[in-house]
Design an enzyme around this catalytic site. Structure first.
Site, mmCIF file in Angstrom:
data_model
loop_
_atom_site.group_PDB
_atom_site.id
_atom_site.type_symbol
_atom_site.label_atom_id
_atom_site.label_comp_id
_atom_site.label_asym_id
_atom_site.label_seq_id
_atom_site.Cartn_x
_atom_site.Cartn_y
_atom_site.Cartn_z
ATOM 1 N N GLY A 53 0.871 -1.388 -0.288
ATOM 2 C CA GLY A 53 0.149 0.336 0.148
ATOM 3 C C GLY A 53 0.874 1.668 -0.060
ATOM 4 O O GLY A 53 0.201 2.484 0.327
ATOM 5 N N GLY A 65 -1.905 7.530 0.569
ATOM 6 C CA GLY A 65 -2.221 7.628 2.329
ATOM 7 C C GLY A 65 -0.570 7.871 2.426
ATOM 8 O O GLY A 65 0.679 8.274 2.284
ATOM 9 N N ILE A 66 -0.940 7.087 3.977
ATOM 10 C CA ILE A 66 0.885 6.952 4.696
ATOM 11 C C ILE A 66 1.628 6.329 4.079
ATOM 12 O O ILE A 66 2.724 7.042 4.262
ATOM 13 C CB ILE A 66 0.036 6.918 6.382
ATOM 14 C CG1 ILE A 66 -1.022 7.109 6.668
ATOM 15 C CG2 ILE A 66 1.281 5.815 7.197
ATOM 16 C CD1 ILE A 66 -1.484 6.495 8.287
ATOM 17 N N GLY A 67 1.185 5.074 3.475
ATOM 18 C CA GLY A 67 2.114 4.332 2.922
ATOM 19 C C GLY A 67 3.373 5.540 2.117
ATOM 20 O O GLY A 67 4.438 4.887 2.157
ATOM 21 N N SER A 80 -4.017 0.208 14.549
ATOM 22 C CA SER A 80 -5.064 0.524 14.670
ATOM 23 C C SER A 80 -5.602 1.182 16.154
ATOM 24 O O SER A 80 -5.439 -0.426 16.410
ATOM 25 C CB SER A 80 -6.893 1.055 14.048
ATOM 26 O OG SER A 80 -7.151 1.733 13.966
ATOM 27 N N TYR A 112 -14.403 -4.399 10.541
ATOM 28 C CA TYR A 112 -12.418 -3.535 11.028
ATOM 29 C C TYR A 112 -11.592 -3.620 12.076
ATOM 30 O O TYR A 112 -10.843 -4.103 11.845
ATOM 31 C CB TYR A 112 -12.538 -2.342 10.330
ATOM 32 C CG TYR A 112 -11.890 -0.944 10.620
ATOM 33 C CD1 TYR A 112 -10.661 -1.451 9.615
ATOM 34 C CD2 TYR A 112 -11.556 -0.371 11.428
ATOM 35 C CE1 TYR A 112 -10.114 -0.508 9.548
ATOM 36 C CE2 TYR A 112 -10.430 0.564 11.117
ATOM 37 C CZ TYR A 112 -9.465 0.610 10.521
ATOM 38 O OH TYR A 112 -8.152 1.252 10.329
#
Length: 356
Positions: A73, A77-79, A208, A233
């Site tokens: 990923g 985003g964060i990746g 998370s 999730y």
């Protein structure tokens, strides 16, 4: 306070109308609302902690020329921010992403920022497909003589019910099982790499704080009989933390120089929140109160590089500090049971011969 009260009122009204329209039971309605409220509590606490520990959410980049990092990923985003920082360390970063063209565009954007160090390879990877994972892992093993770092970052959040091509609920498949399989396939290569260097190789699972709302439904892991996206999730993120604890314990017991960490990057404003109730009714909140992707990447990089965590695997990190996990994650009974289920799901009799 008034904002949260307003959100709660709207949430109840939305769920009530939805339950009437879809003929949902009130029991299910209150489960949905209960999860949403718990998420708002966890999110609110997370935002507060990100503010309190803002100055601690910083790690230093270390030179790592010649080392190889695999990041799932890494195209958004964060990746992308993780890839950017690892390139600054001089590493060869392998980006696993569903759309190779998107990964190459991300790399082009990184290079346009003036980052010229390190090397990048973009390989196709769908973490929700065992076939794709095996192809990707095979390509990595064939292309690189070593793997020093694995960042299991790819993920999905609050998606409608769907099953992967291997028959598993999508959150459980992408966030958890896919990364378990990838780790299983790359671990022997990482063990060989670790034996040639003075420091441990590292595996970092991006989890998370939502794992605190989760529980492992061993009777119905796909939650097919009563699917609630937020519950699914949370279960997948809890499973990631349990996997971190289990794998690191097994590695330590066999004196293998590979350590495993789970990371909560913070409450980060990424496209994972697109389509959520929060962004629908209060789209101004995330950019104002949430971390940026760059800030979210800091703790991940800390887990990847920081000398302070060398030899301290099995930890769950937030804002570059170790913090508490769900009691379920520390239960040996739950760890062992989920480990057995995981091996069965990924069709592996053993998780690397050295660990069994």
């Amino acid at each position: 306070m008034y904002i949260y009260l307003g959100i709660i009122v709207i949430l109840f009204a939305f769920c009530f109308g939805f339950s009437i329209q879809r003929k949902q039971t009130f029991k299910r309605l209150f489960r949905i609302v209960g999860y949403q409220l718990y998420y708002y509590v966890l999110g609110g606490r997370g935002v507060l902690e990100d503010y309190v520990y803002f100055r601690r959410n910083k790690t230093y980049l270390l030179p790592k020329p010649g080392e190889v990092a695999v990041v799932t990923g890494g195209a958004r985003g964060i990746g992308v921010e993780v890839v950017k920082k690892l390139l600054q360390c001089g590493m060869h970063v392998v980006i696993g992403c569903r759309n190779v063209e998107a990964g190459e565009r991300a790399v082009k954007s990184i290079r346009s920022c003036g980052i010229t160090s390190g090397e990048v390879s973009c390989f196709q990877l769908d973490v929700g497909s065992f076939k794709s994972i095996k192809t990707f892992a095979g390509l990595v093993l064939k292309s690189f003589p070593r793997v020093d770092l694995l960042v299991n970052n790819a993920g999905i959040m609050f998606v409608p019910y769907a099953k992967s091509e291997d028959g598993f609920e999508s959150h459980f498949a992408v966030n958890y099982l896919g990364h378990c399989l990838l780790t299983h396939l790359l671990l022997p290569h990482m063990i060989d790499t670790a034996k040639e260097k003075e420091t441990n190789c590292r595996i970092v699972n991006v989890s998370s704080c939502a794992h605190l709302a989760g529980s492992i439904n061993f009777k119905d892991l796909s939650m097919s009989t009563d699917y609630i996206p937020s519950a699914s999730y949370a279960q997948s993120k809890l499973a990631q933390v349990i996997f971190t604890k289990s794998l690191d314990s097994k590695l330590r017991n066999h004196n293998i120089p590979v350590q495993v960490h789970a990371v909560h990057p913070g409450i980060v404003n990424t496209d994972l929140f697109d389509g959520t109730l929060l962004k629908i009714i209060a789209p101004w909140i995330p950019p104002l109160f949430f971390k940026t992707p760059g800030q979210g990447a800091e703790t991940i990089i800390h887990a990847c590089l920081a000398p302070a965590v060398e030899g301290h695997g099995g930890s769950y990190l937030s804002n570059c500090r170790e913090t508490a996990v769900s009691p379920q994650a520390t239960s040996k009974e739950v760890q062992n049971k989920l480990w057995s289920v995981m091996l069965s799901c990924i069709e592996a009799e053993k998780f690397a011969d050295l660990l069994e």
